[in-house]
Design a protein around this motif. Structure first.
Motif, PDB file in Angstrom:
ATOM      1  N   ASN A   4       0.943  -1.442  -0.016  1.00  0.00           N
ATOM      2  CA  ASN A   4       0.090  -0.021   0.030  1.00  0.00           C
ATOM      3  C   ASN A   4       0.713   1.235  -0.046  1.00  0.00           C
ATOM      4  O   ASN A   4       0.361   2.490  -0.411  1.00  0.00           O
ATOM      5  CB  ASN A   4      -0.851   0.099   1.160  1.00  0.00           C
ATOM      6  N   LYS A   5       2.211   1.058   0.191  1.00  0.00           N
ATOM      7  CA  LYS A   5       2.979   2.270   0.476  1.00  0.00           C
ATOM      8  C   LYS A   5       4.039   2.451  -0.833  1.00  0.00           C
ATOM      9  O   LYS A   5       4.088   1.766  -1.550  1.00  0.00           O
ATOM     10  CB  LYS A   5       4.085   2.051   1.756  1.00  0.00           C
ATOM     11  N   LYS A   6       4.239   3.744  -1.186  1.00  0.00           N
ATOM     12  CA  LYS A   6       5.403   3.715  -2.286  1.00  0.00           C
ATOM     13  C   LYS A   6       6.629   3.462  -1.855  1.00  0.00           C
ATOM     14  O   LYS A   6       6.985   3.946  -0.687  1.00  0.00           O
ATOM     15  CB  LYS A   6       5.126   5.392  -2.885  1.00  0.00           C
ATOM     16  N   ARG A   7       7.200   2.828  -2.699  1.00  0.00           N
ATOM     17  CA  ARG A   7       8.693   2.377  -2.013  1.00  0.00           C
ATOM     18  C   ARG A   7       9.726   3.178  -2.674  1.00  0.00           C
ATOM     19  O   ARG A   7       9.787   3.618  -3.835  1.00  0.00           O
ATOM     20  CB  ARG A   7       8.938   0.813  -2.424  1.00  0.00           C
ATOM     21  N   VAL A   8      10.714   3.337  -1.976  1.00  0.00           N
ATOM     22  CA  VAL A   8      11.808   4.317  -2.601  1.00  0.00           C
ATOM     23  C   VAL A   8      13.092   3.856  -1.944  1.00  0.00           C
ATOM     24  O   VAL A   8      13.377   2.908  -0.859  1.00  0.00           O
ATOM     25  CB  VAL A   8      11.738   5.806  -1.864  1.00  0.00           C
ATOM     26  N   LEU A   9      14.294   3.589  -2.776  1.00  0.00           N
ATOM     27  CA  LEU A   9      15.569   3.305  -2.517  1.00  0.00           C
ATOM     28  C   LEU A   9      16.575   4.297  -2.427  1.00  0.00           C
ATOM     29  O   LEU A   9      16.537   5.133  -3.289  1.00  0.00           O
ATOM     30  CB  LEU A   9      16.118   2.296  -3.628  1.00  0.00           C
ATOM     31  N   ILE A  10      17.064   4.417  -1.257  1.00  0.00           N
ATOM     32  CA  ILE A  10      18.227   5.448  -1.315  1.00  0.00           C
ATOM     33  C   ILE A  10      19.526   4.910  -1.136  1.00  0.00           C
ATOM     34  O   ILE A  10      19.835   4.102  -0.217  1.00  0.00           O
ATOM     35  CB  ILE A  10      18.025   6.294  -0.105  1.00  0.00           C
ATOM     36  N   THR A  11      20.419   5.583  -2.129  1.00  0.00           N
ATOM     37  CA  THR A  11      21.905   4.902  -1.786  1.00  0.00           C
ATOM     38  C   THR A  11      22.537   6.260  -1.011  1.00  0.00           C
ATOM     39  O   THR A  11      22.088   7.423  -1.209  1.00  0.00           O
ATOM     40  CB  THR A  11      22.813   4.730  -3.165  1.00  0.00           C
ATOM     41  N   GLY A  12      23.527   5.718   0.008  1.00  0.00           N
ATOM     42  CA  GLY A  12      24.097   7.003   0.839  1.00  0.00           C
ATOM     43  C   GLY A  12      23.110   7.204   1.987  1.00  0.00           C
ATOM     44  O   GLY A  12      23.359   8.349   2.428  1.00  0.00           O
ATOM     45  N   VAL A  36      23.494  -0.069   2.230  1.00  0.00           N
ATOM     46  CA  VAL A  36      24.816   0.256   3.160  1.00  0.00           C
ATOM     47  C   VAL A  36      25.748  -0.528   2.815  1.00  0.00           C
ATOM     48  O   VAL A  36      25.702  -1.655   2.514  1.00  0.00           O
ATOM     49  CB  VAL A  36      24.521  -0.009   4.784  1.00  0.00           C
ATOM     50  N   ARG A  37      27.184   0.041   2.672  1.00  0.00           N
ATOM     51  CA  ARG A  37      28.196  -0.673   2.475  1.00  0.00           C
ATOM     52  C   ARG A  37      28.817  -1.417   3.667  1.00  0.00           C
ATOM     53  O   ARG A  37      28.464  -0.931   4.877  1.00  0.00           O
ATOM     54  CB  ARG A  37      29.228  -0.121   1.563  1.00  0.00           C
ATOM     55  N   ARG A  38      29.539  -2.570   3.474  1.00  0.00           N
ATOM     56  CA  ARG A  38      30.192  -3.274   4.546  1.00  0.00           C
ATOM     57  C   ARG A  38      31.469  -2.444   4.822  1.00  0.00           C
ATOM     58  O   ARG A  38      32.188  -2.054   4.230  1.00  0.00           O
ATOM     59  CB  ARG A  38      30.461  -4.536   4.111  1.00  0.00           C
ATOM     60  N   PRO A  42      30.143  -0.092  12.320  1.00  0.00           N
ATOM     61  CA  PRO A  42      28.655   0.608  12.007  1.00  0.00           C
ATOM     62  C   PRO A  42      28.399   2.016  11.976  1.00  0.00           C
ATOM     63  O   PRO A  42      29.317   2.768  12.763  1.00  0.00           O
ATOM     64  CB  PRO A  42      27.689  -0.100  12.650  1.00  0.00           C
ATOM     65  N   ASN A  43      27.890   2.541  11.001  1.00  0.00           N
ATOM     66  CA  ASN A  43      27.936   3.904  10.984  1.00  0.00           C
ATOM     67  C   ASN A  43      26.580   4.459  10.908  1.00  0.00           C
ATOM     68  O   ASN A  43      25.798   4.919   9.798  1.00  0.00           O
ATOM     69  CB  ASN A  43      28.713   4.487   9.623  1.00  0.00           C
ATOM     70  N   TYR A  44      25.731   4.121  11.959  1.00  0.00           N
ATOM     71  CA  TYR A  44      24.479   4.613  11.867  1.00  0.00           C
ATOM     72  C   TYR A  44      23.975   5.738  12.722  1.00  0.00           C
ATOM     73  O   TYR A  44      22.703   5.801  13.122  1.00  0.00           O
ATOM     74  CB  TYR A  44      23.691   3.503  12.482  1.00  0.00           C
ATOM     75  N   ILE A  57      14.736   0.105   6.017  1.00  0.00           N
ATOM     76  CA  ILE A  57      15.064  -1.463   5.682  1.00  0.00           C
ATOM     77  C   ILE A  57      16.453  -1.021   4.898  1.00  0.00           C
ATOM     78  O   ILE A  57      16.513  -0.514   3.961  1.00  0.00           O
ATOM     79  CB  ILE A  57      14.014  -2.004   4.888  1.00  0.00           C
ATOM     80  N   LEU A  58      17.273  -1.816   5.673  1.00  0.00           N
ATOM     81  CA  LEU A  58      18.584  -1.808   4.969  1.00  0.00           C
ATOM     82  C   LEU A  58      19.135  -2.993   4.128  1.00  0.00           C
ATOM     83  O   LEU A  58      18.685  -4.102   4.501  1.00  0.00           O
ATOM     84  CB  LEU A  58      19.831  -1.509   6.180  1.00  0.00           C
ATOM     85  N   ILE A  59      19.917  -2.719   3.029  1.00  0.00           N
ATOM     86  CA  ILE A  59      20.300  -3.834   2.220  1.00  0.00           C
ATOM     87  C   ILE A  59      21.638  -3.520   1.949  1.00  0.00           C
ATOM     88  O   ILE A  59      22.282  -2.310   1.614  1.00  0.00           O
ATOM     89  CB  ILE A  59      19.570  -3.582   0.829  1.00  0.00           C
ATOM     90  N   SER A  60      22.525  -4.642   2.095  1.00  0.00           N
ATOM     91  CA  SER A  60      24.212  -4.519   1.902  1.00  0.00           C
ATOM     92  C   SER A  60      24.371  -4.347   0.348  1.00  0.00           C
ATOM     93  O   SER A  60      23.855  -5.375  -0.439  1.00  0.00           O
ATOM     94  CB  SER A  60      24.983  -5.701   2.513  1.00  0.00           C
ATOM     95  N   ALA A  61      24.960  -3.509  -0.159  1.00  0.00           N
ATOM     96  CA  ALA A  61      25.392  -3.493  -1.389  1.00  0.00           C
ATOM     97  C   ALA A  61      26.426  -1.940  -1.406  1.00  0.00           C
ATOM     98  O   ALA A  61      26.598  -1.353  -0.522  1.00  0.00           O
ATOM     99  CB  ALA A  61      24.083  -2.739  -2.352  1.00  0.00           C
ATOM    100  N   ASP A  62      27.041  -2.153  -2.476  1.00  0.00           N
ATOM    101  CA  ASP A  62      28.211  -1.132  -2.749  1.00  0.00           C
ATOM    102  C   ASP A  62      28.141  -0.467  -4.228  1.00  0.00           C
ATOM    103  O   ASP A  62      27.884  -1.286  -5.246  1.00  0.00           O
ATOM    104  CB  ASP A  62      29.470  -1.922  -2.372  1.00  0.00           C
TER     105      ASP A  62
END
Ligand code: NAP
Ligand code: G4F
Length: 354
Positions: A4-12, A36-38, A42-44, A57-62
């Motif tokens: 039901n929600k619009k989804r967005v992906l933010i890099t950085g 988030v990159r490895r 952790p840098n939260y 929601i965080l996903i590991s990627a670079d």
């Protein structure tokens, strides 16, 4: 996934703008994913200090790893992507030019290629920059969307590559790719190596007797400094337009590094001349001397304008740094230095059954 929600992906998303943008989009009702990159620690801290770490929601990627980007985009299946990830420190781009171009230029190309193959209707925002202008305008002028680009650093060269690719993919594949040409924007969450935060942080320490010198490079450089929370709103507005386009986001004012220093020391009730030393170590091989942006196009098209003045910006940053050091002094633990307490993070891991 909440359909039901619009989804967005933010890099950085762990950076200054990413954290503010995530908060802004959560408030708009989006489901917010971030890559988030490895890294070893952790840098939260920014997500924690805005109290949104357990809401994204965080996903590991670079940005240098296309397979991980592809997986992140497929998993989040977003309507909008904001590409804010970058090696964003101009000074370091002279020390690490290849990595900078790989992340800032080719990283964006990887995103474009994944989107072109996966779902061309995803709208993409690219974090472009006033650094592209270099010294193309003299100290009396103003930069807008028609001003020519003359990058002065590997950082700006990588960002120019990304900006050209945005235009090429827009024209060639009918993709919705827009550039925000943002002038410098700062905040209480700015990285400590950037000159504004370096100044307010050090002045706060000097005020509390924890330091007695501030070493800086080029005091004559002039920048158009705005407030980051005002600027992330423009990113969203840019992606809500009918057509993809490029927009300058700025304040239409310029101030020297020296003026920033004077204002911060004035707030502390101190004379800057007693504490500031110029140090060659902080001078760049090739610096941008003067930036002042004209935001009329964004204002005419969607009514954006800056809300925070230069003096208000310096005050917000100085007072927050003073407050942090005071609390640190008092032995209190808070998000700024409690980076090792990830809390209730929603992390999307690779699925076994893929
Ligand atoms: P920032 O605080 O330095 O944040 C940069 C973000 O990029 C961080 O989350 C960082 O992750 C991430 N990142 C770096 N390399 C990466 C990689 N290889 N893969 C994935 N993520 C990576 O920068 P900012 O001030 O928020 O700026 C946001 C964007 O706007 C940047 O693209 C910058 O170049 C651009 N921009 C900024 C300004 C400004 O004045 N702030 C003006 C114009 C344009 P870590 O946390 O792990 O380091
Ligand atoms: O704060 P800065 O490091 O920011 P810079 O180079 O303008 O870049 C920032 O803004 C860009 C937009 O125009 C972004 F694209 C980029 O990602 C970043 O956010 O330096 C500002 C000025 C420079 O002229 C620098 O030479 O301050 C001068 N300066 C003088 N002493 C110093 C220092 N900069 C730093 N970082 N540290 C110093 O000691």
């Amino acid at each position: 996934m909440d359909l039901n929600k619009k989804r967005v992906l933010i890099t950085g998303i762990t950076g200054q703008d990413g954290a503010y943008l995530a908060k802004f989009l959560l408030e708009k009702g989006y489901e917010v994913y971030g890559i988030v990159r490895r890294i070893s620690t952790p840098n939260y801290w920014r997500l924690q200090s805005l109290d949104i770490l357990d809401k994204v929601i965080l996903i590991s990627a670079d940005l240098t790893d296309m397979a991980s980007l592809s997986e992140a985009i497929q998993k989040s299946n977003p309507e909008e992507i904001y590409n804010l990830a970058a090696q964003s420190f101009v000074g370091s781009s002279f020390d690490q030019p290849l990595n900078t171009i790989d992340v800032n230029g080719l990283g964006f190309l990887r995103i474009l290629e994944v989107v072109r193959n996966f779902n061309k209707s995803i709208r993409i925002y690219q974090a472009s920059t006033s650094e592209l202008f270099g010294d193309s305008v003299s100290s009396e002028g103003i930069q807008d969307e028609k001003t020519s680009f003359k990058p002065n650093s590997p950082y700006a060269a990588g960002k120019l590559l990304a900006m050209d690719l945005a235009r090429i993919y827009r024209e060639s594949y009918d993709m919705f790719v827009s550039n925000g040409i943002l002038f410098n924007h700062e905040s209480e969450l700015r990285g400590l190596e950037f000159v504004t935060r370096k100044i307010t942080n050090e002045v706060a320490k000097i005020k509390l007797g924890l330091s007695n010198e501030l070493h800086l490079g080029n005091l004559d450089a002039k920048r158009d400094w705005g407030y980051a929370p005002d600027y992330v709103e423009s990113m969203w507005m840019i992606l809500q337009q009918d057509k993809p386009d490029d927009f300058v986001i700025a304040t239409n004012e310029t101030h020297s590094v020296r003026e920033f220093v004077e204002e911060a020391f004035r707030l502390a009730g101190l004379d800057w001349r007693e504490y500031v030393k110029t140090n060659e170590q902080f001078k760049r091989p090739y610096d941008v001397r003067y930036l002042k942006g004209d935001y009329s196009k964004a204002n005419n098209k969607f009514g954006w304008k800056p809300k925070t003045t230069f003096k208000e910006l310096v005050k917000k940053m100085f007072e927050e740094d003073l407050n942090r050091w005071q609390r640190h002094f008092d032995g209190e633990v808070f998000a700024w230095d409690a980076i090792n307490h990830p809390g209730n993070i929603k992390f999307l891991y690779k699925s076994k059954n893929k």
